[in-house]
Design an enzyme around this catalytic site. Structure first.
Site, PDB file in Angstrom:
ATOM      1  N   HIS A 199      47.100  69.650  36.301  1.00 30.57           N
ATOM      2  CA  HIS A 199      48.116  70.112  37.261  1.00 30.57           C
ATOM      3  C   HIS A 199      49.378  69.268  37.151  1.00 30.57           C
ATOM      4  CE1 HIS A 199      45.178  72.741  39.263  1.00 30.57           C
ATOM      5  NE2 HIS A 199      44.343  71.845  38.754  1.00 30.57           N
ATOM      6  N   GLU A 230      49.905  34.212  36.873  1.00 24.60           N
ATOM      7  CA  GLU A 230      49.549  35.195  37.899  1.00 24.60           C
ATOM      8  C   GLU A 230      48.195  34.858  38.529  1.00 24.60           C
ATOM      9  OE1 GLU A 230      50.556  35.829  34.815  1.00 24.60           O
ATOM     10  OE2 GLU A 230      51.566  37.771  34.638  1.00 24.60           O
ATOM     11  N   LYS A 278      54.626  35.365  28.904  1.00 25.36           N
ATOM     12  CA  LYS A 278      54.175  34.195  29.676  1.00 25.36           C
ATOM     13  C   LYS A 278      55.224  33.080  29.605  1.00 25.36           C
ATOM     14  CE  LYS A 278      49.200  35.158  29.177  1.00 25.36           C
ATOM     15  NZ  LYS A 278      47.842  34.694  28.915  1.00 25.36           N
ATOM     16  N   GLU A 336      47.374  46.696  22.711  1.00 28.23           N
ATOM     17  CA  GLU A 336      47.511  45.261  22.476  1.00 28.23           C
ATOM     18  C   GLU A 336      46.905  44.900  21.116  1.00 28.23           C
ATOM     19  OE1 GLU A 336      47.431  42.768  26.179  1.00 28.23           O
ATOM     20  OE2 GLU A 336      45.938  41.667  25.044  1.00 28.23           O
ATOM     21  N   LYS A 393      40.470  33.000  30.863  1.00 29.43           N
ATOM     22  CA  LYS A 393      40.040  32.309  29.649  1.00 29.43           C
ATOM     23  C   LYS A 393      40.737  30.957  29.550  1.00 29.43           C
ATOM     24  CE  LYS A 393      39.876  33.197  24.664  1.00 29.43           C
ATOM     25  NZ  LYS A 393      40.078  34.203  23.628  1.00 29.43           N
ATOM     26  N   GLY A 436      40.408  38.298  24.885  1.00 28.01           N
ATOM     27  CA  GLY A 436      40.505  38.728  26.283  1.00 28.01           C
ATOM     28  C   GLY A 436      40.127  40.185  26.486  1.00 28.01           C
ATOM     29  N   ARG A 437      40.713  41.072  25.679  1.00 29.64           N
ATOM     30  CA  ARG A 437      40.467  42.505  25.899  1.00 29.64           C
ATOM     31  C   ARG A 437      39.104  42.955  25.369  1.00 29.64           C
ATOM     32  NH1 ARG A 437      44.364  41.227  22.670  1.00 29.64           N
ATOM     33  NH2 ARG A 437      44.465  41.821  20.494  1.00 29.64           N
TER      34      ARG A 437
HETATM   35  C1  G6Q Z   1      43.848  40.066  26.102  1.00 27.61           C
HETATM   36  C2  G6Q Z   1      45.047  39.295  26.321  1.00 27.61           C
HETATM   37  C3  G6Q Z   1      45.481  39.165  27.756  1.00 27.61           C
HETATM   38  C4  G6Q Z   1      44.693  38.125  28.555  1.00 27.61           C
HETATM   39  C5  G6Q Z   1      45.420  37.857  29.861  1.00 27.61           C
HETATM   40  C6  G6Q Z   1      44.699  36.880  30.741  1.00 27.61           C
HETATM   41  O1  G6Q Z   1      43.350  40.259  25.033  1.00 27.61           O
HETATM   42  O2  G6Q Z   1      44.948  38.073  25.694  1.00 27.61           O
HETATM   43  O3  G6Q Z   1      45.432  40.388  28.437  1.00 27.61           O
HETATM   44  O4  G6Q Z   1      43.401  38.563  28.783  1.00 27.61           O
HETATM   45  O5  G6Q Z   1      46.703  37.389  29.566  1.00 27.61           O
HETATM   46  O6  G6Q Z   1      44.513  35.652  30.110  1.00 27.61           O
HETATM   47  P1  G6Q Z   1      43.544  34.582  30.710  1.00 27.61           P
HETATM   48  O7  G6Q Z   1      42.162  35.117  30.713  1.00 27.61           O
HETATM   49  O8  G6Q Z   1      43.683  33.366  29.836  1.00 27.61           O
HETATM   50  O9  G6Q Z   1      44.011  34.308  32.117  1.00 27.61           O
END
Ligand code: G6Q
Length: 552
Positions: free
Chosen positions: A391, A218, A519, A360, A212, A274-275
């Protein structure tokens, strides 16, 4: 009399107190007796909607519990919050954003406005762009730099830009297009990308850089490694990159700076968290691997759940029921965690997906207005697919000291009807919920031991270990089959459940400041690991660890 815990708002104090008193009564009851007393309990406490059944009869509830919980939802103004979310109000108050993942699955003729602008045409424009792109990859007109068709899709993203597409692509394995494979790289640990690249041919691999912000350390590190690998293993021509790298982002300038043409960027918007983003262009790997028709069915399934959530009465409303049960266990019966137990190998990533979606969203310690909460909020979410979990950790659920409310998720039909596998799977799922509910009395344990030929002394010694208290709450969600439509519906069910809980708890489910902290912190230490001399800017533990690593 037990002290009433503080309620999420002064207005809710009386109903909170009534629920607390009622919980005291319910704790004296046993589910086995409640089933014996009411043979229609399944009918009374289950809902079915389309191809989905929710059996919530094996919960520590009666009709009065539901009446009180319904009142709680009404007094927390859940209905108005639902309206506000769906119509695009900026309910994510700390980021001043609307929350419109529901708009991503709305039909083309819907109208949802943000700042006076209807967002639906834009949503469908990007869906069209995804559709065209997928068609070109599938019919072979989009090729790699040597003219060969694409065979491997690699999604590089993390968190919300990974978990959703990864979980859905895995769940929909029976729908994968012939000749295509999907891979997901998320971890900054070089092992992840290294192991993935080792399996790939650069001529036929397409990378999707999904971020996003397009700044996540990463993802950008993995993206640069992938691009370098591609250049090193092709003709080292930057002009070839465009055929092998596309981006999904809200940050057009950073995408272009990476070297991806803006025509190959798939956009989404700040009102998609994001989620909650798998329904947006973040779903591009899903569309590539299962095809646009199936992606549209996924959206349609989620939309069906959206409509149900918006319009059904609270006590006929699956997400509302699940959310209220979540509050019941967390705030009134002392449960600190909740297990997700899919009896479907394809849903093996669902617990990890829901860990993010739930923890989250509802792992918050201040209310909407910034005051510390005095009441419990989101539980710990965990789980594994059945029957494997049986198990392993089921022991604790059956006989441990912690109450673990659990969701069992089961498709009635399998995509792999091989010999008696599916009957065994179904039988285990149902038998576990029955055993958790009934338990085993000491008398039953003794009878069983006697039937096995034990003498009195042996029975005496073993019986206490063979007793199962039972009275362990479970929901069972049955899908007719794990289709794209039903999967969309299932995910939306949980999204809205989480929202319901957040409204009762008076917290903002849509920010994630805890993630942002990680971050920032890592950037500082990364720099220190790389610089000369000892680090002394932190506490002694942090300095000690940094300096130890530097010496290795
Ligand atoms: C989700 C969070 C988080 C995010 C990641 C990746 O709701 O905000 O999990 O999706 O940190 O972020 P980017 O899409 O900006 O790389």
């Amino acid at each position: 009399m037990a002290k009433t815990p503080p309620s999420p708002s002064p207005d809710l104090a009386p109903i909170w107190q009534s629920l607390q008193a009622h919980a005291g009564e319910m704790k004296k009851q046993h589910l086995r007796d409640m089933f014996a007393a009411n043979p229609a309990r399944f009918r009374d406490f289950s809902l079915s909607h389309g191809e989905m059944l929710l059996d919530f009869s094996k919960n520590l509830i009666d009709a009065k519990t539901l009446r009180l919980l319904e009142k709680l939802a009404q007094q927390a103004e859940l209905e108005s919050w639902i309206t506000r979310m769906f119509r695009g109000d900026r309910i994510n108050n700390t980021e001043n954003r609307a929350v419109l993942h529901t708009a991503l699955r709305a039909p083309a003729d819907a109208e949802v406005t943000v700042d006076g602008q209807n967002v639906i045409p834009e949503v469908h424009r990007v869906l069209g762009q995804m559709e065209n792109f997928c068609a070109r990859v599938h019919d072979g007109s989009w090729t790699g730099y040597t003219g060969k068709a694409i065979t491997d899709i690699v999604n590089i993203g993390i968190g919300g830009s990974d978990l959703g597409p990864h979980m859905v692509s895995t769940a929909l394995r029976p729908y994968w297009k012939d000749g295509l494979s999907a891979h997901f790289v998320s971890n900054v640990d070089g092992t992840d990308i290294n192991e993935t690249l080792a399996r790939l041919n650069p001529e036929t691999t397409l990378f999707i850089i999904a971020s996003k912000t397009f700044t996540t350390r990463e993802t950008m590190t993995n993206a640069h490694t992938a691009r370098q690998w591609f250049l090193d293993n092709s003709e080292n021509r930057h002009s070839h990159v465009g055929r092998h790298f596309v981006a999904v982002s809200t940050n057009a300038s950073a995408v272009q700076a990476f070297g991806i043409d803006k025509d190959n960027m798939f956009e989404f918007w700040d009102w998609v968290g994001g989620r909650y983003s798998l329904w947006s262009a973040i779903g591009l790997p899903i569309t590539l691997i299962v095809g646009m028709d199936n992606f549209r069915k996924l959206l349609a399934g989620a939309h069906e759940m959206d409509e149900h959530f918006r319009h059904a009465d609270f006590l006929q409303n699956m997400p509302v029921i699940l959310g209220l049960l979540g509050v019941w266990y967390r705030n009134f019966l002392g449960a600190s965690n909740h297990a997700i137990l899919p009896y479907d190998h394809s849903l093996r990533l669902l617990p990890a997906y829901l860990q993010q979606a739930d923890m989250e969203s509802n792992g918050k310690g201040v209310s909407r207005d910034g005051n510390p909460v005095d009441w419990d909020t989101g539980p710990i979410i965990w789980g594994q697919p059945g029957t494997n979990g049986q198990h392993a950790f089921f022991q604790l659920i059956h006989q441990g000291t912690e109450m673990v409310p659990a969701d069992f998720i089961l498709p009635a039909r399998t995509h792999h009807p091989i010999s008696e596998h599916h009957e065994i799977l179904c039988a285990n799922c149902i038998a576990q919920t029955e055993a958790l509910m009934r338990g085993k009395t000491e008398e039953e344990a003794r009878e069983e031991l006697a039937a096995a030929g034990m003498d009195e002394a042996q029975i005496e010694a073993l019986a206490p270990h063979k007793v199962f208290p039972g009275n362990k709450p479970t929901n069972t969600i049955v899908l007719r089959q794990l289709t794209p439509f039903n999967l969309g519906k299932l995910i939306a069910l949980y999204e809205h459940k989480i929202f319901v809980e957040s409204i009762i708890w008076n917290i903002n489910a849509f920010d994630q400041w805890g993630v942002e902290l990680g971050k920032q912190l890592a950037n500082v230490i990364e720099h220190e690991l790389d610089s000369a001399g000892d680090c002394s800017s932190h506490d002694s533990s942090t300095n000690g660890l940094v300096n130890y690593l530097k010496r290795q």
